[in-house]
Design a protein around this motif. Structure first.
Motif: not given
Length: 290
Positions: A53-54, A69, A104
């Motif tokens: 994610e991110d 992501s 992230g």
């Protein structure tokens, strides 16, 4: 080498498979055909074996991964495509601990934060990676390459005392059968074809009993027949393992994948079936061409 144990393992494997076929044909469960347990269970409560994610990382001002992501379900076979420089290799470097992102989250299962682990620890957790060029011990036999890859104590004293047991022989026989090399067990790895070397290296990863396999352009340089057999191999692994396959061969991807992720400029550009992403104007523009 212990051919007697290996032969006995192959015989037990054949017996188990016959029992499995009988159970399936009679409409029952495949009782009696137990796959080897994978060491270290991974919590997949959230329905994902891998979760990013991110995630972002830059090298000398160049953003190789940009708020990426992505998630993969347990037992899924996911293909990843994209132009050169899209971030595919860097993504796998981050998952395996070779590269640390600037920001992230990267989780293996629901609870294991991969960013808190080293490369060797991540491999021990059950993530195996295969690079494009096969790396096998060419002077050793197929059997010896697989035997060296068993999950055992690799200390000097333990290695000196090591003798393969019946359970390990069963595992080795099953892997030989899976990778289509049961008839080449005594051949030196250096005499194998390119495709066979690729299968052997995949077999060496399977000996580690991984939950997730990362495979980088596995059919590059293969003959058409080897490519077809590799597709069959990957489909046989699907469900028992999760696979992320980075590849450019669209006909191969069509054979194996339900979902395709397209990376571009370090993030997900599109995702869906192969037909869906091939019809996406953005994917046509940056990768497929007209």
């Amino acid at each position: 080498m212990t051919p007697d144990l290996l032969e006995a393992g192959a015989q037990r494997l054949a017996t188990h498979e016959a029992a499995a076929r009988h159970a399936t044909e009679s409409g029952g469960r495949q009782a009696g055909f137990a796959r080897p347990a994978v060491p270290g269970e991974v919590d997949v409560t959230h329905g994902r074996i891998l979760y990013l994610e991110d995630v972002s990382v830059s090298f000398d001002g160049f953003k190789a991964i940009d708020r990426l992501s992505l998630d993969i379900a347990p037992g899924e076979l996911r293909c990843v495509i994209g132009p050169n420089g899209a971030g595919k290799t860097t993504m796998m470097d981050i998952i395996t601990g070779k590269t640390r992102p600037d920001a992230g989250t990267v989780y293996f299962g629901s609870t294991i934060d991969l960013l808190r682990h080293t490369e060797p620890q991540i491999a021990e957790l059950g993530i195996g990676r295969k690079f494009q060029k096969p790396t096998v011990y060419e002077q050793l036999t197929v059997y010896e390459n697989l035997e060296l890859s068993l999950r055992t104590d690799k200390g000097v004293a333990a290695s000196m005392r090591f003798r393969i047991d019946s359970a390990q022989a069963d595992r080795l026989a099953e892997v030989l059968h899976t990778i289509h090399l049961a008839d080449a067990v005594t051949r030196q790895a250096g005499t194998l074809s390119h495709g066979q070397k690729q299968w052997l290296e995949i077999g060496m990863l399977l000996m580690q009993q991984p939950r997730l396999l990362l495979l980088d352009e596995p059919v590059a340089g293969m003959t058409d027949e080897e490519t077809v057999r590799t597709a069959e191999l990957f489909l046989s692994l699907k469900g028992r393992h999760s696979l992320m396959v980075v590849e450019h061969d669209m006909s191969f991807i069509r054979r194996i994948s339900d979902i395709v992720t397209v990376l571009c400029d370090g993030s997900v550009l599109a995702q869906g079936t192969l037909d869906e992403v091939q019809a996406d104007e953005r994917v046509i523009e940056v990768y497929l061409g007209r």
